[in-house]
Motif scaffolding. Structure first.
Motif, short mmCIF file in Angstrom:
data_model
loop_
_atom_site.label_atom_id
_atom_site.label_comp_id
_atom_site.label_asym_id
_atom_site.label_seq_id
_atom_site.Cartn_x
_atom_site.Cartn_y
_atom_site.Cartn_z
N ALA A 271 -4.45 1.23 0.93
CA ALA A 271 -3.95 2.44 0.27
C ALA A 271 -5.06 3.46 -0.02
O ALA A 271 -4.76 4.61 -0.34
CB ALA A 271 -3.26 2.07 -1.05
N ALA B 195 0.83 -1.21 0.00
CA ALA B 195 0.00 0.00 0.00
C ALA B 195 0.86 1.26 0.00
O ALA B 195 0.54 2.25 -0.68
CB ALA B 195 -0.93 -0.01 1.21
N GLU B 196 1.95 1.24 0.75
CA GLU B 196 2.86 2.39 0.75
C GLU B 196 3.45 2.61 -0.63
O GLU B 196 3.55 3.74 -1.12
CB GLU B 196 3.97 2.17 1.77
CG GLU B 196 3.50 2.15 3.22
CD GLU B 196 4.62 1.78 4.18
OE1 GLU B 196 5.76 1.59 3.72
OE2 GLU B 196 4.34 1.69 5.39
N ASP C 67 -5.11 7.18 0.97
CA ASP C 67 -3.94 8.00 0.62
C ASP C 67 -3.70 8.12 -0.88
O ASP C 67 -2.71 8.72 -1.29
CB ASP C 67 -2.68 7.41 1.28
CG ASP C 67 -2.73 7.47 2.79
OD1 ASP C 67 -3.16 8.50 3.32
OD2 ASP C 67 -2.36 6.48 3.44
N THR C 68 -4.58 7.57 -1.70
CA THR C 68 -4.42 7.73 -3.14
C THR C 68 -5.46 8.71 -3.66
O THR C 68 -6.45 9.01 -2.98
CB THR C 68 -4.60 6.40 -3.88
OG1 THR C 68 -5.99 6.02 -3.85
CG2 THR C 68 -3.76 5.30 -3.26
N THR D 200 -12.03 7.05 1.60
CA THR D 200 -11.73 7.53 0.26
C THR D 200 -12.95 8.16 -0.37
O THR D 200 -14.09 7.80 -0.06
CB THR D 200 -11.24 6.37 -0.63
OG1 THR D 200 -10.97 6.86 -1.95
CG2 THR D 200 -12.26 5.25 -0.73
N THR E 264 1.09 6.12 -7.37
CA THR E 264 0.01 6.96 -7.88
C THR E 264 0.31 8.44 -7.64
O THR E 264 -0.09 9.29 -8.43
CB THR E 264 -1.34 6.58 -7.25
OG1 THR E 264 -1.26 6.69 -5.82
CG2 THR E 264 -1.73 5.16 -7.62
N CYS F 90 -5.08 -2.43 -2.03
CA CYS F 90 -5.86 -1.24 -2.41
C CYS F 90 -6.71 -0.74 -1.24
O CYS F 90 -6.90 0.47 -1.09
CB CYS F 90 -6.74 -1.56 -3.61
SG CYS F 90 -5.81 -1.77 -5.15
N THR G 43 0.71 3.90 -3.05
CA THR G 43 0.42 5.31 -2.79
C THR G 43 1.48 6.20 -3.42
O THR G 43 1.18 7.23 -4.05
CB THR G 43 0.36 5.56 -1.28
OG1 THR G 43 -0.73 4.80 -0.73
CG2 THR G 43 0.15 7.03 -0.98
N ARG G 44 2.75 5.81 -3.26
CA ARG G 44 3.83 6.60 -3.85
C ARG G 44 3.77 6.55 -5.38
O ARG G 44 4.00 7.56 -6.04
CB ARG G 44 5.18 6.07 -3.35
CG ARG G 44 6.36 6.90 -3.85
CD ARG G 44 7.67 6.38 -3.29
NE ARG G 44 8.78 7.16 -3.81
CZ ARG G 44 9.24 8.27 -3.28
NH1 ARG G 44 8.68 8.74 -2.18
NH2 ARG G 44 10.24 8.94 -3.82
#
Length: 325
Positions: free
Chosen positions: A226, A193-194, A229-230, A253, A200, A223, A197-198
């Motif tokens: 994440a 997930a980290e 944070d996306t 989200t 995207t 997903c 996130t980076r």
């Protein structure tokens, strides 16, 4: 009695996860690569003209994008030549430079890390001019050796969605391998997930449209973690064991959340619980979860949601284009 039931459910969950992967070899726990990419020390030591290079381990994608924006075209190409491993994996760097840096790994490769079992992201379609972007996040047993299946799925989705949509096959995290506890825990998904996130964030920093995420099996756990944070416009999960959330609200989200599960999918036999860190929680196709459920009766198997001719591929393409809301 309650403790006994929880223990029993946990044992059943683990057994069914293993049973659903019948035919796969037993495996030990997987470990994501640690430490900087090869070439990072040379990158940080390079004498950039009046600029301090962004540290790949700590710099955010927008910081990376600003650094490259301040360079001439010749300087950018020089960095590709001198530091291909760093540039090719640097979220926020221009797409064309990442392609050039990863040319040795294939056509339109946006990231390539051969350490361990390997990680890769490859694009189907014209990413730099796309009006819509989709990212496929695969599940367990996906690595460099097995990447072909995910790349084919990306090509099929891109063809169905049309020329103004680019699809990224993102095998950018260490997935569970074989039968083992990694399948039933969120440990690898948290790291994934980290990284997602980076990744995207890098698309956003490059000025590209917000992506839709298509998350299969264990990839849906990634997903789910994440989601908050996306900047994804849509999150689509298929064959999901759970997203480590009780419902859509808990995902935190604004993305539209969709879910599909075939009656022929073995994942339907896995209990949707989370007990003592085992299991991934509520079924995203359940009425109480709050996702929009897509028909999947014609999906032939757990790995068949992106098969040409299925109703799910047709629906996924419409979501990727922004036509289905």
């Amino acid at each position: 009695m309650r403790r006994f039931r929880r223990t029993l459910i946990t044992a059943l969950l683990t057994a069914l996860l293993a049973g659903g992967t019948a035919g796969r070899a037993a495996a030990s726990a997987q470990s994501p690569p640690i430490g900087p990419l090869p070439g990072t020390a040379a990158w940080l030591a390079d004498g950039f003209p009046g600029k301090e290079p962004p540290d790949p381990a700590t710099a955010g994608p927008h910081e990376v994008a600003a650094f490259f924006a301040g360079l001439t075209g010749a300087q950018q190409r020089g960095l590709v030549r001198d530091h291909p491993t760093v540039v090719g994996n640097l979220d926020g760097a221009p797409v064309d430079l990442r392609y050039e840096a990863n040319a040795h790994a294939g056509d339109q490769v946006l990231a390539y890390d051969p350490r361990g079992r390997g990680m890769i992201a490859q694009v189907a379609g014209d990413l730099e001019n796309a009006a819509h972007i989709a990212v496929i996040v695969p599940g367990s047993d996906t690595d460099l050796a097995a990447f072909g299946a995910t790349a084919r799925q990306a090509a099929d989705l891109q063809k169905e969605a049309g020329d103004d949509t680019a699809v990224i096959a993102w095998a950018g995290y260490t997935t569970p391998s074989g039968i083992g506890p990694d399948l039933a825990t969120g440990r690898l998904a948290e790291t994934g997930a980290e990284r997602l996130t980076r990744f995207t964030g890098g698309l956003d920093a490059a000025g590209l449209p917000d992506p839709s995420l298509f998350c299969h099996s264990y990839g849906s756990v990634v997903c789910g973690l994440a989601a908050s944070d996306t900047d994804a416009s849509d999150i689509v999960v298929m064959g999901s064991p759970g997203m480590r959330a009780d419902d859509v609200t808990a995902l935190g989200t604004d993305a539209r959340v969709w879910a599909a599960k075939s009656p022929k999918d073995w994942i339907d036999r896995v209990p949707n619980v989370e007990v003592l860190g085992l299991g991934h929680g509520a079924d995203p196709t359940s009425p109480g979860f709050g996702a929009t459920v897509l028909p999947a009766d014609d999906v032939p198997a757990h790995d068949g949601y992106l098969t040409p001719g299925t109703s799910t591929l047709t629906a996924f393409a419409a979501i990727a284009r922004g036509d289905l809301r």
